[in-house]
Scaffold this active site. Structure first.
Site, mmCIF file in Angstrom:
data_model
loop_
_atom_site.group_PDB
_atom_site.id
_atom_site.type_symbol
_atom_site.label_atom_id
_atom_site.label_comp_id
_atom_site.label_asym_id
_atom_site.label_seq_id
_atom_site.Cartn_x
_atom_site.Cartn_y
_atom_site.Cartn_z
ATOM 1 N N ASP A 78 0.953 -1.453 -0.032
ATOM 2 C CA ASP A 78 0.299 0.511 0.360
ATOM 3 C C ASP A 78 0.888 0.951 0.242
ATOM 4 O O ASP A 78 2.172 1.307 0.250
ATOM 5 C CB ASP A 78 -0.786 -0.253 1.114
ATOM 6 N N ASP A 80 1.656 4.784 1.740
ATOM 7 C CA ASP A 80 1.307 5.415 2.941
ATOM 8 C C ASP A 80 1.888 6.878 2.601
ATOM 9 O O ASP A 80 2.984 7.214 1.834
ATOM 10 C CB ASP A 80 1.899 4.955 4.271
ATOM 11 N N ASP A 161 9.435 3.871 13.292
ATOM 12 C CA ASP A 161 9.431 2.618 13.526
ATOM 13 C C ASP A 161 10.855 2.111 13.803
ATOM 14 O O ASP A 161 11.830 1.967 14.633
ATOM 15 C CB ASP A 161 8.370 1.024 13.992
HETATM 16 P P1 ATP Z 1 3.514 -2.520 5.138
HETATM 17 O O1 ATP Z 1 2.561 -0.987 4.576
HETATM 18 O O2 ATP Z 1 4.505 -3.134 3.852
HETATM 19 O O3 ATP Z 1 3.493 -3.617 5.975
HETATM 20 P P2 ATP Z 1 4.645 -0.233 6.059
HETATM 21 O O4 ATP Z 1 5.939 0.380 6.573
HETATM 22 O O5 ATP Z 1 4.347 0.357 4.811
HETATM 23 O O6 ATP Z 1 4.607 -1.897 5.780
HETATM 24 P P3 ATP Z 1 2.096 -0.150 7.329
HETATM 25 O O7 ATP Z 1 1.767 -0.096 8.888
HETATM 26 O O8 ATP Z 1 1.442 0.434 6.299
HETATM 27 O O9 ATP Z 1 3.799 -0.361 7.024
HETATM 28 O O10 ATP Z 1 3.503 1.875 7.752
HETATM 29 C C1 ATP Z 1 3.300 2.510 7.347
HETATM 30 C C2 ATP Z 1 4.236 3.525 8.291
HETATM 31 O O11 ATP Z 1 3.861 3.463 9.179
HETATM 32 C C3 ATP Z 1 5.694 2.489 8.481
HETATM 33 O O12 ATP Z 1 6.562 2.576 7.500
HETATM 34 C C4 ATP Z 1 6.435 2.942 9.370
HETATM 35 O O13 ATP Z 1 6.912 4.369 8.928
HETATM 36 C C5 ATP Z 1 5.306 3.694 10.958
HETATM 37 N N1 ATP Z 1 4.464 3.139 11.067
HETATM 38 C C6 ATP Z 1 3.822 2.189 10.897
HETATM 39 N N2 ATP Z 1 3.327 1.564 12.296
HETATM 40 C C7 ATP Z 1 4.298 2.041 13.775
HETATM 41 C C8 ATP Z 1 4.379 1.755 14.844
HETATM 42 N N3 ATP Z 1 3.353 1.061 15.309
HETATM 43 N N4 ATP Z 1 5.739 2.801 15.382
HETATM 44 C C9 ATP Z 1 6.428 3.618 14.644
HETATM 45 N N5 ATP Z 1 5.860 3.397 13.440
HETATM 46 C C10 ATP Z 1 4.340 2.762 12.770
HETATM 47 MG MG MG Z 2 2.470 0.104 4.033
#
Ligand code: ATP
Ligand code: MG
Length: 469
Positions: A78, A80, A161
């Protein structure tokens, strides 16, 4: 992957391969000709959101997995976006915008089935003064209960994170901004928390699950200082709301990496926070023998492996099937002990065991009602498959969850005795057989069941059934 990373080589050399952890120095800026992030690789809807925010006078970046995965040569799951516009300002720009979340206020811009998540830059929260109580709140264990303080892009990067997730791509100048040495860690294949790992896990224990998920998904290693505190802090997961644990369950187990995630979750003592009853069974507690616990582990692994294969083949999977498999043996044990303790009817023992098990399970992972119903159907069908009188067999065949129940029977047959294997074979043949063959099959199997039915009918006036079925 290497060739993609080569785009950033020049930059890495210029920083002497050192990790840029010092936030006061600002980000490493990677110009367009030195990275592979291009608009062709970004969803049109995400681009629309980025452009509209920019046009509205705001800063806006693609962030997190969207940038990280493109750098790794993967297709992002996705996209963001992060901006300096507040949620209300975002809402003012998009008619298709919904504001969600309390702990973390976010905007969802909805384009049919695609939802673009837009967050406002997070700032540093106030530790001691209590001035920001309404927008930021921490529990006694250091867990962030609310985190709605807005800040600058630098602050936002520090609140993310992992280093590999603190990468930002701008559609204004097409640069990638690397705030925490994420490109270096991508190249090294390292999952590294930003900041002090223990504090970051205490703020949000789900980060322990995320570390594992990214390690298996991206085939990376969790750095020493990032993995060391996980086991000691694993119990913090019990503070996470069960609804959030369900979301994390889906990401870990219905993502194509269920087997690898299962092994790591168990290794780090995290699995028990999803399935306490199963963990007890796997440790040969709750009256399970060592042999049984070994068999349960094999059974669960087989179910997880099948799920991973189905996802790799782009076949549909339902989380209900996985829950049914993971919880199957604790259910059986409970049914057996209820039966042993009272002269309850078999179906009543099932429903009592089901309710007991599920109410314990719901405390850890809130399984939505619609999946609970399917889990129950899959389990009830296992009993029904044994009833092969003509009417019942055809009714079973028409059951809306026949397919899931039958797949579950096949899974059981791999581990159970010959009678279950025979049953599975019978249903395999029966469902595709022409009508004449089906009648023939029912003649043999249906006959043995009839006398039992007659005997039950005779006894019924005396027995007060409280069955739910
Ligand atoms: P994917 O969507 O492939 O699972 P992602 O890294 O994009 O991986 P998301 O859950 O979509 O993960 O979150 C988007 C972004 O928001 C992350 O890349 C991170 O920078 C931030 N993020 C998400 N969850 C947390 C958290 N619990 N603590 C700190 N930052 C977070
Ligand atoms: Mg994501």
């Amino acid at each position: 992957m290497k060739s993609v990373i080569n785009f950033c080589k020049k930059l890495l050399n210029s920083t002497n391969d050192k990790v840029a952890h010092d936030f006061s120095q600002g980000p490493i800026v990677i110009p367009r000709d030195q990275h592979p992030v291009s608009r062709q690789l970004i969803s049109n809807n995400a681009l629309k959101v980025l452009y509209r925010l920019n046009k509205g006078g705001f800063d806006a970046y693609l962030v997190g997995g969207g940038v990280r995965d493109i750098l790794l040569g993967l297709a992002p799951k996705d996209f963001d976006i992060v901006t300096n516009a507040t949620p209300e300002q975002i809402k003012g720009l998009f008619r298709n915008c919904r504001l969600i979340g309390r702990r973390f206020r976010l905007a969802h811009i909805v384009f049919g089935r695609e939802v673009i998540e837009v967050a406002t830059f997070r700032g540093h929260h106030d530790d001691n003064s209590g001035n920001n109580q309404k927008i930021s709140k921490q529990s006694d264990q250091g867990m962030l209960l609310r985190d709605n303080i807005y800040g600058t892009i630098d602050e936002d990067a520090e609140r993310r994170d992992f280093t590999i997730n603190a990468l930002y791509y701008s559609t204004k100048d097409f640069n990638v901004y690397d705030f925490a040495g994420g490109v270096h860690d991508i190249e090294q294949g390292v999952i590294r928390l930003i900041g002090d790992p223990e504090t970051r896990y205490r703020e949000d224990p789900v980060r322990m699950l995320r570390a594992i998920r990214f390690a298996t998904k991206l085939d990376m290693t969790i750095s020493e200082e990032t993995h060391a505190p996980i086991k000691p802090l694993a119990s913090l997961l019990s503070n996470i709301p069960a609804a959030r644990m369900f979301e994390e369950f889906l990401k870990l187990f219905v993502s194509g990496k269920a087997v690898a995630n299962y092994h790591m979750l168990r290794e780090y003592d995290l699995f028990e926070h999803f399935f306490p009853s199963v963990e007890r069974a796997l440790c040969a507690n709750d009256n399970f023998s060592l042999d049984e616990s070994e068999q349960i582990a094999q059974f669960i692994l087989q179910a997880l492996e099948n799920t991973d294969i189905r996802i790799a083949n782009e076949q549909r999977v339902t989380p209900a099937f996985l829950f049914a498999a993971i919880l199957w043996f604790p259910l059986q044990k409970r049914i057996a002990s209820i039966k042993a303790a009272s002269d309850i009817l078999p179906q009543d023992a099932f429903f009592q065991a089901y309710h007991e098990l599920m109410s314990e399970q719901q405390q850890s992972v809130a399984i939505p009602k619609r999946f609970q119903l399917v889990i129950k159907d899959i389990w009830i069908l296992q009993e029904r498959f044994e009833k092969r009188e003509p009417k019942r067999a055809y009714k079973t065949l028409e059951h809306p969850k026949f397919r899931a129940g039958y797949d579950f029977l096949l899974l059981r047959a791999e581990f159970a005795d010959d009678s279950v294997k025979e049953l599975a074979k019978w249903w395999t043949d029966f469902q595709d057989a022409p009508q004449a063959t089906q009648s023939q099959m029912l003649k043999t199997t249906g006959r043995s069941a009839k006398p039992r039915r007659k005997m039950r009918r005779k006894r019924r006036p005396n027995s007060k059934s409280t069955s739910e079925s």
